[in-house]
Design a protein around this motif. Structure first.
Motif, PDB file in Angstrom:
ATOM      1  N   ARG A   1     -36.196  19.494  36.730  1.00 26.40           N
ATOM      2  CA  ARG A   1     -36.984  19.053  37.881  1.00 26.40           C
ATOM      3  C   ARG A   1     -37.775  20.246  38.388  1.00 26.40           C
ATOM      4  O   ARG A   1     -37.229  21.323  38.610  1.00 26.40           O
ATOM      5  N   ASP A   2     -39.074  20.051  38.539  1.00 27.29           N
ATOM      6  CA  ASP A   2     -39.982  21.094  39.024  1.00 27.29           C
ATOM      7  C   ASP A   2     -39.919  21.112  40.544  1.00 27.29           C
ATOM      8  O   ASP A   2     -40.381  20.191  41.206  1.00 27.29           O
ATOM      9  N   ARG A   3     -39.384  22.189  41.110  1.00 28.31           N
ATOM     10  CA  ARG A   3     -39.237  22.267  42.572  1.00 28.31           C
ATOM     11  C   ARG A   3     -40.312  23.119  43.226  1.00 28.31           C
ATOM     12  O   ARG A   3     -40.165  23.550  44.354  1.00 28.31           O
ATOM     13  N   GLY A   4     -41.394  23.387  42.520  1.00 31.62           N
ATOM     14  CA  GLY A   4     -42.479  24.153  43.123  1.00 31.62           C
ATOM     15  C   GLY A   4     -42.354  25.630  42.837  1.00 31.62           C
ATOM     16  O   GLY A   4     -41.458  26.091  42.140  1.00 31.62           O
ATOM     17  N   SER A   5     -43.276  26.401  43.424  1.00 27.31           N
ATOM     18  CA  SER A   5     -43.323  27.831  43.106  1.00 27.31           C
ATOM     19  C   SER A   5     -42.368  28.674  43.940  1.00 27.31           C
ATOM     20  O   SER A   5     -42.079  29.805  43.570  1.00 27.31           O
ATOM     21  N   LEU A   6     -41.868  28.162  45.054  1.00 25.54           N
ATOM     22  CA  LEU A   6     -40.998  28.971  45.911  1.00 25.54           C
ATOM     23  C   LEU A   6     -39.522  28.832  45.587  1.00 25.54           C
ATOM     24  O   LEU A   6     -38.731  29.699  45.955  1.00 25.54           O
ATOM     25  N   ARG A   7     -39.138  27.762  44.928  1.00 28.05           N
ATOM     26  CA  ARG A   7     -37.731  27.558  44.587  1.00 28.05           C
ATOM     27  C   ARG A   7     -37.598  27.395  43.078  1.00 28.05           C
ATOM     28  O   ARG A   7     -38.469  26.839  42.435  1.00 28.05           O
ATOM     29  N   PRO A   8     -36.486  27.873  42.534  1.00 27.26           N
ATOM     30  CA  PRO A   8     -36.314  27.733  41.084  1.00 27.26           C
ATOM     31  C   PRO A   8     -36.089  26.273  40.690  1.00 27.26           C
ATOM     32  O   PRO A   8     -35.503  25.497  41.433  1.00 27.26           O
ATOM     33  N   ASP A   9     -36.571  25.919  39.505  1.00 27.32           N
ATOM     34  CA  ASP A   9     -36.342  24.571  38.987  1.00 27.32           C
ATOM     35  C   ASP A   9     -34.862  24.407  38.655  1.00 27.32           C
ATOM     36  O   ASP A   9     -34.174  25.371  38.361  1.00 27.32           O
ATOM     37  N   ASN A  10     -34.390  23.174  38.724  1.00 28.30           N
ATOM     38  CA  ASN A  10     -33.024  22.920  38.262  1.00 28.30           C
ATOM     39  C   ASN A  10     -33.090  22.128  36.967  1.00 28.30           C
ATOM     40  O   ASN A  10     -33.912  21.230  36.812  1.00 28.30           O
ATOM     41  N   CYS A  11     -32.263  22.543  36.015  1.00 29.35           N
ATOM     42  CA  CYS A  11     -32.291  21.951  34.675  1.00 29.35           C
ATOM     43  C   CYS A  11     -30.896  21.500  34.253  1.00 29.35           C
ATOM     44  O   CYS A  11     -29.883  22.004  34.750  1.00 29.35           O
ATOM     45  N   SER A  12     -30.875  20.577  33.311  1.00 31.80           N
ATOM     46  CA  SER A  12     -29.622  20.125  32.721  1.00 31.80           C
ATOM     47  C   SER A  12     -29.082  21.214  31.795  1.00 31.80           C
ATOM     48  O   SER A  12     -29.734  22.235  31.566  1.00 31.80           O
ATOM     49  N   LYS A  13     -27.929  20.957  31.239  1.00 31.77           N
ATOM     50  CA  LYS A  13     -27.428  21.871  30.206  1.00 31.77           C
ATOM     51  C   LYS A  13     -28.396  21.829  29.022  1.00 31.77           C
ATOM     52  O   LYS A  13     -29.130  20.857  28.836  1.00 31.77           O
ATOM     53  N   THR A  14     -28.404  22.879  28.238  1.00 30.08           N
ATOM     54  CA  THR A  14     -29.270  22.955  27.068  1.00 30.08           C
ATOM     55  C   THR A  14     -28.497  22.456  25.853  1.00 30.08           C
ATOM     56  O   THR A  14     -27.386  22.905  25.590  1.00 30.08           O
ATOM     57  N   LEU A  15     -29.114  21.512  25.136  1.00 30.05           N
ATOM     58  CA  LEU A  15     -28.528  21.016  23.899  1.00 30.05           C
ATOM     59  C   LEU A  15     -29.042  21.857  22.740  1.00 30.05           C
ATOM     60  O   LEU A  15     -30.208  22.213  22.695  1.00 30.05           O
ATOM     61  N   HIS A  16     -28.160  22.172  21.795  1.00 26.10           N
ATOM     62  CA  HIS A  16     -28.505  22.977  20.628  1.00 26.10           C
ATOM     63  C   HIS A  16     -28.313  22.125  19.370  1.00 26.10           C
ATOM     64  O   HIS A  16     -27.241  21.545  19.189  1.00 26.10           O
ATOM     65  N   TYR A  17     -29.335  22.080  18.538  1.00 25.98           N
ATOM     66  CA  TYR A  17     -29.281  21.299  17.302  1.00 25.98           C
ATOM     67  C   TYR A  17     -29.593  22.191  16.118  1.00 25.98           C
ATOM     68  O   TYR A  17     -30.394  23.111  16.221  1.00 25.98           O
ATOM     69  N   SER A  18     -28.939  21.907  14.992  1.00 21.32           N
ATOM     70  CA  SER A  18     -29.240  22.629  13.759  1.00 21.32           C
ATOM     71  C   SER A  18     -29.040  21.685  12.579  1.00 21.32           C
ATOM     72  O   SER A  18     -28.376  20.659  12.696  1.00 21.32           O
ATOM     73  N   ARG A  19     -29.628  22.070  11.474  1.00 26.89           N
ATOM     74  CA  ARG A  19     -29.503  21.244  10.257  1.00 26.89           C
ATOM     75  C   ARG A  19     -28.130  21.401   9.660  1.00 26.89           C
ATOM     76  O   ARG A  19     -27.531  22.395   9.665  1.00 26.89           O
TER      77      ARG A  19
END
Length: 137
Positions: free
Chosen positions: A119-137
């Protein structure tokens, strides 16, 4: 004549099973639902085989703004090995369908990819993100 017929049958069977293997390798897989405050992504991913969609990491699904009154936009981030994050925007107060491919133009296929929703919270506050998913072959 029987030897010739046997070879044709064996060749046809080999080509058939090669095609079946390629179809399984290139099938869509469900990814876990990604969510953080104000954003949710439900979808699938695919690691394309070489010579198909640049051998890239494909994803498709629904990106939703789950807090429509907060005034913030939502987006997903995807990246493949050796490259930075690519951003794909959603829309405020809506759910949008995404169907994208991220790839390395200098390689036949990618081996690793990462993906998250934010979620983009603007330039004054950091964005909040979900966990990062990692994929490989």
């Amino acid at each position: 004549m029987d030897v010739r017929r046997s070879m044709v049958v064996a060749l046809a069977a080999g080509l058939f099973f090669t095609g079946v293997g390629s179809a399984v390798a290139g099938s869509w897989r469900r990814m876990p639902d990604l969510h953080s405050t104000g954003v949710q992504f439900r979808g699938q991913y695919q690691m394309y085989p070489k010579f198909t969609q640049h051998g890239g990491f494909g994803f498709r699904g629904n990106l939703a703004d789950t807090e429509p009154t907060d005034g913030h936009n939502v987006y997903v981030l995807a990246k493949v090995e050796g490259y930075g994050w690519r951003r794909f925007n959603g829309a405020q107060r809506k759910t949008v369908k995404l169907n994208k491919v991220v790839y390395d133009g200098a390689a036949l296929y990618v081996s690793r990819a990462e993906f998250r929703a934010c979620r983009d919270r603007g330039s004054l506050r950091p964005d909040n993100c979900s966990k990062t998913l990692h994929y490989s072959r």
